[in-house]
Design an enzyme around this catalytic site. Sequence first.
Site, mmCIF file in Angstrom:
data_model
loop_
_atom_site.group_PDB
_atom_site.id
_atom_site.type_symbol
_atom_site.label_atom_id
_atom_site.label_comp_id
_atom_site.label_asym_id
_atom_site.label_seq_id
_atom_site.Cartn_x
_atom_site.Cartn_y
_atom_site.Cartn_z
ATOM 1 N N ASP A 137 18.421 55.291 84.185
ATOM 2 C CA ASP A 137 18.224 54.239 83.238
ATOM 3 C C ASP A 137 17.115 54.473 82.521
ATOM 4 O O ASP A 137 17.147 54.438 81.111
ATOM 5 C CB ASP A 137 18.069 53.001 84.090
ATOM 6 C CG ASP A 137 18.146 51.741 83.220
ATOM 7 O OD1 ASP A 137 18.667 51.443 82.246
ATOM 8 O OD2 ASP A 137 17.253 50.727 83.489
ATOM 9 N N ASP A 143 22.844 57.026 80.218
ATOM 10 C CA ASP A 143 23.844 56.928 81.369
ATOM 11 C C ASP A 143 25.327 56.573 81.046
ATOM 12 O O ASP A 143 26.118 57.516 81.648
ATOM 13 C CB ASP A 143 23.222 56.059 82.383
ATOM 14 C CG ASP A 143 21.811 56.107 82.714
ATOM 15 O OD1 ASP A 143 21.181 57.289 82.750
ATOM 16 O OD2 ASP A 143 21.041 55.184 82.940
ATOM 17 N N ASN A 158 32.869 45.977 75.991
ATOM 18 C CA ASN A 158 31.859 45.274 76.296
ATOM 19 C C ASN A 158 30.657 46.152 76.563
ATOM 20 O O ASN A 158 29.604 45.749 76.864
ATOM 21 C CB ASN A 158 31.853 44.250 77.456
ATOM 22 C CG ASN A 158 32.125 44.991 78.640
ATOM 23 O OD1 ASN A 158 32.219 46.379 78.715
ATOM 24 N ND2 ASN A 158 32.307 44.298 79.795
ATOM 25 N N CYS A 197 36.118 39.873 76.675
ATOM 26 C CA CYS A 197 34.605 39.730 76.460
ATOM 27 C C CYS A 197 33.812 39.483 75.264
ATOM 28 O O CYS A 197 32.811 39.008 75.044
ATOM 29 C CB CYS A 197 34.320 41.201 76.909
ATOM 30 S SG CYS A 197 34.774 42.843 75.660
ATOM 31 N N SER A 219 21.225 39.040 77.589
ATOM 32 C CA SER A 219 20.624 39.825 78.569
ATOM 33 C C SER A 219 19.121 40.312 78.048
ATOM 34 O O SER A 219 18.164 40.459 78.810
ATOM 35 C CB SER A 219 21.428 41.130 79.007
ATOM 36 O OG SER A 219 20.875 41.831 79.989
ATOM 37 N N GLN A 223 14.767 39.146 78.774
ATOM 38 C CA GLN A 223 13.860 39.959 79.163
ATOM 39 C C GLN A 223 12.479 40.027 78.207
ATOM 40 O O GLN A 223 11.785 40.716 78.239
ATOM 41 C CB GLN A 223 14.485 41.465 79.311
ATOM 42 C CG GLN A 223 15.324 41.499 80.430
ATOM 43 C CD GLN A 223 16.226 42.792 80.147
ATOM 44 O OE1 GLN A 223 15.380 44.092 80.593
ATOM 45 N NE2 GLN A 223 17.479 42.849 80.201
#
Length: 382
Positions: A137, A143, A158, A197, A219, A223
């Site tokens: 990550d 990744d 998505n 999606c 998402s 943060q």
Amino acid sequence: MNMNQWATLKEDMKQAAKDLGIDAIGVASPDPFVTLKERLIRHRELGRESGFEPKDLDRRTDPSLLFDRPKSIIAIAVAYSSKLENAPKSEEGARRGIFARASWGNDYHHVLRDRLSKLENWLRERVPDLRAESMVDTGELSDRAVAERAGIGFSAKNCSIINPELGSWIYLGEMITNLPLEPDEQVTEQCGSCTKCIDACPTGALVGPGELDAQKCVSFLTQTKTLLSDEYMRKIGNRLYGCDTCQIVCPINRGKNWTQHDDLQPDPELAKPLLIPLLSLSNKQFKEQFGHVSGAWRGKKPIQRNAVIALGNFKDATAVPALTEVLIKDPREVLRATAAWALGRIGTQAARESLERALAHEKDEAARTKIEQALSQQNTEQ
């Protein structure tokens, strides 16, 4: 070793994966990710980066800049839970927020580093001159791009990697090595004509198949540490960290729930915590309760801001005293401004009185604006 011996090593590694706590494993070539680089350049030009990505696009797409003479990249996937057993109820006076599923168990960065370390030890026992560098990550390689090239799964609309067996409920990691292992074939399965999606994305952040505007992604928004717009706060709902909408609606994920890893099993009270107690947690208490989950990486401020937002979206009148405490006493302007917004959403007489009291002494311009907006809009919210 000759070619047959390397092929045998690779097959043995795949057979050993499950015992090492790895659910899927594949091998990719270490060639530069040319197509990815082109996409990242376009992504940056369009202003769609989150800001959390490594800045150097060459290092993000050329393994040889990270590792001397790479011969292969081993990609791994570890599956995690998508269903919360015995989930506590969110009800009036005891409203709860929700962490994204990727943050339900122990911090996956630690879990995958453990798996990659076990894999490296397994390989070193068989190849003493192994050279390897693992990343999860926060490494510079993508990744997802490595996993796709290694045959772990296909890149979905998505932007997740979907493994035909495991779905997209998987953590990804990789290891660059000096082992001349034969690359695996990529997965040919794709999303087809399905756009569930894209259609379900709360903010329209999926601007096209496999195209994400991170600046709009819920998402990402959960943060951040800044004051959010009214639109985005409403879209966040009761999410405290992350967003699973585009994975929940995916037909390939239907019925898939993985419970084979003890260190990734969720604590329901942490996955769906009570909102009001979150508002008064000290830094020490926050670290004690949530320090072992990946959703804590940005500290308590975003979580507490999102808890305030959630209470506003629930319009929970019982939260007025706790929100008033934030509005009047919290030293952080963003939290005070967000509390004003939440009290405006709740819209009770007690909420109005708190807003009027706060307006009399609030000095921060953004917080004052939110208080004034909340007072002016309160009647129309009923």
